[in-house]
Scaffold this motif. Sequence first.
Motif, mmCIF file in Angstrom:
data_model
loop_
_atom_site.group_PDB
_atom_site.id
_atom_site.type_symbol
_atom_site.label_atom_id
_atom_site.label_comp_id
_atom_site.label_asym_id
_atom_site.label_seq_id
_atom_site.Cartn_x
_atom_site.Cartn_y
_atom_site.Cartn_z
ATOM 1 N N VAL A 827 5.159 10.430 -10.045
ATOM 2 C CA VAL A 827 5.430 9.139 -9.432
ATOM 3 C C VAL A 827 4.874 9.205 -8.018
ATOM 4 O O VAL A 827 5.217 10.112 -7.259
ATOM 5 C CB VAL A 827 6.937 8.819 -9.377
ATOM 6 C CG1 VAL A 827 7.162 7.428 -8.804
ATOM 7 C CG2 VAL A 827 7.576 8.941 -10.747
ATOM 8 N N ILE A 828 4.003 8.288 -7.655
ATOM 9 C CA ILE A 828 3.503 8.209 -6.296
ATOM 10 C C ILE A 828 3.573 6.761 -5.849
ATOM 11 O O ILE A 828 3.545 5.842 -6.673
ATOM 12 C CB ILE A 828 2.055 8.742 -6.158
ATOM 13 C CG1 ILE A 828 1.104 7.940 -7.050
ATOM 14 C CG2 ILE A 828 1.982 10.206 -6.485
ATOM 15 C CD1 ILE A 828 -0.351 8.355 -6.895
ATOM 16 N N GLY A 829 3.695 6.547 -4.543
ATOM 17 C CA GLY A 829 3.767 5.170 -4.093
ATOM 18 C C GLY A 829 4.137 5.032 -2.644
ATOM 19 O O GLY A 829 4.020 5.970 -1.854
ATOM 20 N N ILE A 837 6.436 -2.974 -1.926
ATOM 21 C CA ILE A 837 6.649 -1.731 -2.663
ATOM 22 C C ILE A 837 5.505 -1.545 -3.647
ATOM 23 O O ILE A 837 5.138 -2.472 -4.369
ATOM 24 C CB ILE A 837 7.994 -1.751 -3.427
ATOM 25 C CG1 ILE A 837 9.162 -1.888 -2.433
ATOM 26 C CG2 ILE A 837 8.167 -0.500 -4.263
ATOM 27 C CD1 ILE A 837 10.517 -2.016 -3.098
ATOM 28 N N SER A 838 4.934 -0.362 -3.672
ATOM 29 C CA SER A 838 3.873 -0.039 -4.623
ATOM 30 C C SER A 838 4.170 1.335 -5.212
ATOM 31 O O SER A 838 4.374 2.294 -4.465
ATOM 32 C CB SER A 838 2.506 -0.025 -3.944
ATOM 33 O OG SER A 838 2.196 -1.287 -3.416
ATOM 34 N N VAL A 839 4.193 1.418 -6.523
ATOM 35 C CA VAL A 839 4.538 2.670 -7.186
ATOM 36 C C VAL A 839 3.615 2.873 -8.383
ATOM 37 O O VAL A 839 3.288 1.918 -9.091
ATOM 38 C CB VAL A 839 6.004 2.665 -7.689
ATOM 39 C CG1 VAL A 839 6.406 4.063 -8.131
ATOM 40 C CG2 VAL A 839 6.951 2.159 -6.627
ATOM 41 N N ALA A 840 3.182 4.108 -8.588
ATOM 42 C CA ALA A 840 2.375 4.463 -9.760
ATOM 43 C C ALA A 840 3.089 5.566 -10.523
ATOM 44 O O ALA A 840 3.630 6.500 -9.926
ATOM 45 C CB ALA A 840 0.986 4.937 -9.339
ATOM 46 N N PHE A 841 3.085 5.449 -11.846
ATOM 47 C CA PHE A 841 3.757 6.403 -12.720
ATOM 48 C C PHE A 841 2.742 6.959 -13.718
ATOM 49 O O PHE A 841 1.858 6.240 -14.160
ATOM 50 C CB PHE A 841 4.886 5.724 -13.503
ATOM 51 C CG PHE A 841 5.758 4.836 -12.667
ATOM 52 C CD1 PHE A 841 6.885 5.339 -12.035
ATOM 53 C CD2 PHE A 841 5.455 3.499 -12.498
ATOM 54 C CE1 PHE A 841 7.683 4.520 -11.263
ATOM 55 C CE2 PHE A 841 6.253 2.666 -11.726
ATOM 56 C CZ PHE A 841 7.376 3.180 -11.108
#
Length: 945
Positions: A827-829, A837-841
């Motif tokens: 998980v990065i963001g 809010i920005s999140v990558a999984f």
Amino acid sequence: MRYVIFLWLAVLIGCSNSVDENVGGLPNIEITGLLLNGNIKDASIQVVGIDNYGQPQRNASGEIYADRFFSDENGRYNLSINGAATGSLLFVVKSYFEEGHNTQIRCALKNGCLDEAGDSVFYGQWYDAANDFELWAVVNDAQSIRQVHVGPLTHLAAKLAFTEFVSNGTCSSANCDGVVPVNNMFTPQSIHEANTRVQALFNSSSNIHGFLEPFSPFVSSTLDSVVAVDGAKHGLLNLTLQYQAREENKTLNQVLASWLEGAFLKNAGQLYGDDQTNTPAQWSLKTAFTNANIVKDELALPDNASLTSAASALLLIADGLSNTVTNEKGSNYSETLADQIAAAKVFVGNAQSWIADYETKSFGNFLDDDTATEITSMEAQWEAFQKTLGPELQSVFLPMVQIVDYALICTANNSCAAGQAYSFDELTASIAYEANESRFTYTADSQPNTLVKGQLLNFGENTLIKSFTFSQDIYVESATGLAIVQSRNDDKANIKVYLDSALQSGVAPAVRRIEFDFPKITLKAKTAVNASTYQDLVYTADTATLVMQGVKDPVRPNEPIHFNLESLSLLGEVSNGSDVLDVELIINGSNASLHYPALRFPDLNFVWKSSDIKNYAQFDASGLDNAEFAGWLELPSNVVMGETLSSAVSYNELSAFSQLPAALKTELQITSYNQFNFGELRYPGGATALVVYKQKASDAKTVKQCNEIDGQWLCSDPVALKDLGCESAYGNDASFNDDVTVADAFLFLKNNVNSDGVGCIPEVKIVGRGVYEINYGAITQFTDGDTFDVTLETPHYLGVSSFSIRLLSRFVDGAEKADDTPVLFSVIGAFTDPKNISVAFAVSHDFIGFGNTSSLGLVEVIPYGERTLWFAIGNSSDAEQNSVIYYILDDAVSLLMTGFDYTTGESYHDAALGFIRYANTLVGTLRKENGLYVIRYTDGSWQLL
């Protein structure tokens, strides 16, 4: 209303295929060709690279961009491009009337032409081209290109290659053929198929038209060969553009539009053979071929056998055409295209089940059975770590930071030996001081296994930097576990403290920054609360660093300094018996120097359950409700949304230079003056000021703009007072004269508003709290001592500029063999505030590492393995849409997909949602068409999601 966007698009933009900059010393590629049969001079031609998403290279304004070259008197161009250029190239010809250029078109018809104004032009006469005249050609294989000719037929092919045809509203599961043209992307397949389709439609047997030099009456040839005949056909067909414009009293652009939009693209890249259906009739093959024969007769060149053969061949074909639309199909660029698309279609079916797997935690389709079990176990262990071991970080952190805080206070008060009063979080804690060793020891009666011991020293010669070094391993016991920080001779744990001012007795230490450096941390969980035995669940961090930033609230100056977590890095593993889970946790804060938190020292507990993560990933805001973000995304202490602070800003004047603070005098560097006037708007923690002065009586007034924060001043370079302003210059204002004062200057800045009605000094930024709007009211003059209320516009949230959580399984099977198909979950963001809010999984099966793939423009973002499922979501107050992006990889096939959930009722935009690749070659796009999600492949086939 919720506004959502994701920052990951910035990462996922394809790299451009630059053709302008030479690299590696490769010789340039030299290219020549004719434009419009040689009948356009001083026309701009640009060779544009195609990026990895099939888009022409563009500048910041979105305009197609490349170096410009120009055609000569015979319509020929000669240019060179980067010798390292590869892939496909777009040739863009435009009229150009800047920098001394004047694009003109030559009449190539014996009976004359019409210019853009509709006036008659004689054969061979030049006339100005339309301002927006434009022709395209697009070809593959940059390294093999030496000649490219651009004209109306190459324009048709290039536009077709860049077009995708979507449903007209009748799309169903049984029939979804596309008929409505939309802009799309270039692919090697679409370029080759479009060029060869147009080649077949217009009866060229030797080559595509871009590589086929067209006949020109001004550079005629009598060669009688297949190539010469095809060139003659090409030339005659191009000349029908001028012929049709003359006969129908239209401009060249109007005729070209009737060919392209009115016929060719309207029929999905086909043409009527002989249109007898529509009124007026569409441009058809029979029209084109018949007009070409008329043009040949008008040219009256009986000695040109190629021209005669070409016209005869076209006329023969025209006689056999009927009232039906052609069904021509160009050839495939790759012999393996069918296999690639077949694999892509299988992949699309699998990908849908994989996404469902991720949302339901089943993982059965995406992973093999053993690995699916492992990742379920991995999630359980990560959540156990967050619940059981995460709080142990706080248990070891507080005693360590409090022993340092105690040491600073007692050193300032010279009370270490006698004992310093101090309020501990652990009520039974105490600190003893060994004067002979200058050593502090922290113990707690309720925690018999707790021991923290160390010394406070100056860091080098700088007395404003203190270093607390721990003498031995640190043990901190809590009711639920034990934390051990390794500190040994060769690698001691230490805490470095940065002070704003020297320690003073009776004054709280002015700590600006605290840095922690721990060589190793071990966290162990007890079998039960207050038990003496421990579980197998253990966390070990081989490297741990932590940085805190001190902040005061100037509205409440008597409150102590509170600390924010600026960064945290924990690189280690969670072990449970023989199973090991590598854990990497890296967090970087934002606003750490501006946010005044409720707690004096931050809570290090960071909990975001995977089930809540998945809820948030599906645009469910409740996914944040149960999360604990160690104080992030909270309002500053004592701050209320929309609050008003009474009389928080005051206007003050000083009439003498000697009255200024010493720091400001030094910063101003004014050594002499004839007149002097100082005014400031002072607010909690700072001020914004103007210094108006003359050095000589004969001088015009000069102004410096200055800002102060916590006693530190910074001033701009001096400017003439008449040039002061943010929207317009003070000297242009009717109120300006030689006698204006600093108060007048402030009034001008307040009233110097932009188109939104905002002046130059509308707000103040109060450290620790936020940005406040100044309520000036109906003030018409600034007077010394005036005060103004301020209203909170934007609070200083404690945000996270970036964070990364990566979990890598290293489990063993029943035979105690190491895992040969490791799984990575990451998980990065970023969380800058609740609305941004920005999140990558990502989950990657059989993880092989992070890499750099130039074809996607992704560097150290997406993990690679046998299969990878990656997606990013985020929200932003600046965009009126919810967004999600997926990247799915299975061996050689990948899907990059972006989704938009509009919240303002706007219609669906004309852009592809997704791109499907086989071995990095684009083979299909995903779009939403009339409520259905349709994948259209480069061979013309389609697939519904």
